[in-house]
Design a protein around this motif. Structure first.
Motif, PDB file in Angstrom:
ATOM      1  N   GLY A 112      37.480  31.945  47.880  1.00  0.00           N
ATOM      2  CA  GLY A 112      36.145  32.399  47.923  1.00  0.00           C
ATOM      3  C   GLY A 112      35.626  33.005  48.796  1.00  0.00           C
ATOM      4  O   GLY A 112      36.253  33.163  49.848  1.00  0.00           O
ATOM      5  N   GLU A 158      38.166  28.030  40.693  1.00  0.00           N
ATOM      6  CA  GLU A 158      36.549  27.731  41.258  1.00  0.00           C
ATOM      7  C   GLU A 158      36.060  26.716  40.213  1.00  0.00           C
ATOM      8  O   GLU A 158      35.396  25.713  40.876  1.00  0.00           O
ATOM      9  N   CYS A 218      44.576  29.589  41.191  1.00  0.00           N
ATOM     10  CA  CYS A 218      44.064  31.055  41.778  1.00  0.00           C
ATOM     11  C   CYS A 218      45.582  31.757  41.499  1.00  0.00           C
ATOM     12  O   CYS A 218      46.437  31.121  41.849  1.00  0.00           O
ATOM     13  N   HIS A 243      39.696  26.370  47.092  1.00  0.00           N
ATOM     14  CA  HIS A 243      39.787  27.520  46.201  1.00  0.00           C
ATOM     15  C   HIS A 243      39.268  28.776  46.972  1.00  0.00           C
ATOM     16  O   HIS A 243      38.819  28.713  48.034  1.00  0.00           O
TER      17      HIS A 243
END
Length: 279
Positions: free
Chosen positions: A115, A75, A154, A113
């Motif tokens: 999320g 992130e 990630c 990313h």
């Protein structure tokens, strides 16, 4: 004197290569470093605003190359990419520098990313975010070699749990996306890239004058299919950036004529634009 002149030019060449090497290292590491200080951010803004466009070109090139290592980033790295993209795209718009912007447009749909779904404010980057990188420093800043970027990615567990959030969701309001001049220039550049590829191919395969009529028809049909695929990608990206149906349709109409698309292909793309707009 000839020897001294040769030595002089060799020293200048080595100095230039060293400077270029430092700049390359700097630009390739900016979005992927956590320890970037305000001086380096100011230097980044200075290079990106240069009239010759080399800074913007280097940035786009090395961000593109970095995707070979990973497309899924942490992130923190993701938002540094958003910041640096906002700076470069702003300068590309100011300078009508469409080449680097075209490459960054592709990267907007590449890096992501994991999320939650972005909120309603996600389509815009706060003005202060880009301006903070462009503030000039009151004193001279000398470029020092940047450390090799350590890209944080990630984990597989995170990737399974969350949703992929791509860069374009945070860069929709960049002015450069909302002008047909950019999209026409970017599509023309994409066509030129394909033409250069075909030129290399013709060195290995029979030339047009040696082809049978059937081979010529197949070649023309293949080129039309390439144009059809590229137009599908471009119109999809335009809609993803929030452009309205009229702009996308005007772009499609112009490029379909230039690319010699048939009625069926044109209708398929037009229907796709209407379908995505309705959604």
């Amino acid at each position: 004197s000839v020897f001294l002149a040769a030595l002089h030019w060799q020293v200048r060449a080595w100095s230039l290569l060293r400077i270029l090497g430092l700049k390359v290292a700097f630009f390739s590491s900016v979005p992927f470093r956590e320890d970037l200080d305000q001086e380096e951010k100011a230097k980044f803004g200075e290079y990106c605003s240069s009239e010759n466009g080399k800074g913007r070109e280097w940035f786009a090139r090395y961000v593109s190359a970095q995707r070979c290592n990973t497309k899924c980033v942490s992130e923190a790295t993701f938002y540094r990419l958003v910041q640096s993209f906002a700076v470069v795209l702003f300068e590309c718009h100011q300078m009508d520098d469409f080449g680097p912007a075209k490459n960054l447009m592709t990267m907007c749909f590449t890096y992501y990313h994991i999320g939650k779904e972005p909120n309603s404010l996600s389509g815009r980057v706060p003005e202060g975010l880009a301006k903070a990188w462009l503030q000039p420093e009151p004193r001279s800043v000398f470029l020092t070699p940047a450390p090799r970027p350590a890209v944080t990615v990630c984990s597989p567990e995170e990737e399974r749990k969350g949703e992929k959030i791509y860069l374009y969701t945070h860069l929709k309001q960049q002015p450069i996306w909302h002008t047909l001049r950019f999209w026409n220039a970017a599509f023309f550049d994409a066509g030129n890239a394909w033409a250069r590829f075909k030129t290399r191919e013709w060195l290995c395969f029979p030339k047009w004058c040696h082809m049978t009529q059937e081979e010529r028809n197949d070649s023309l049909r293949f080129n039309e299919n390439i144009t059809f695929g590229q137009l599908g990608t471009f119109t999809h990206n335009m809609l993803a950036f929030g452009l309205n149906q009229k702009l996308c349709s005007d772009f499609l109409k112009k490029q379909a004529v230039i690319g010699n698309l048939d009625e069926e292909q044109y209708k398929l793309l037009s229907d796709h634009i209407e379908q995505m707009t309705a959604e």
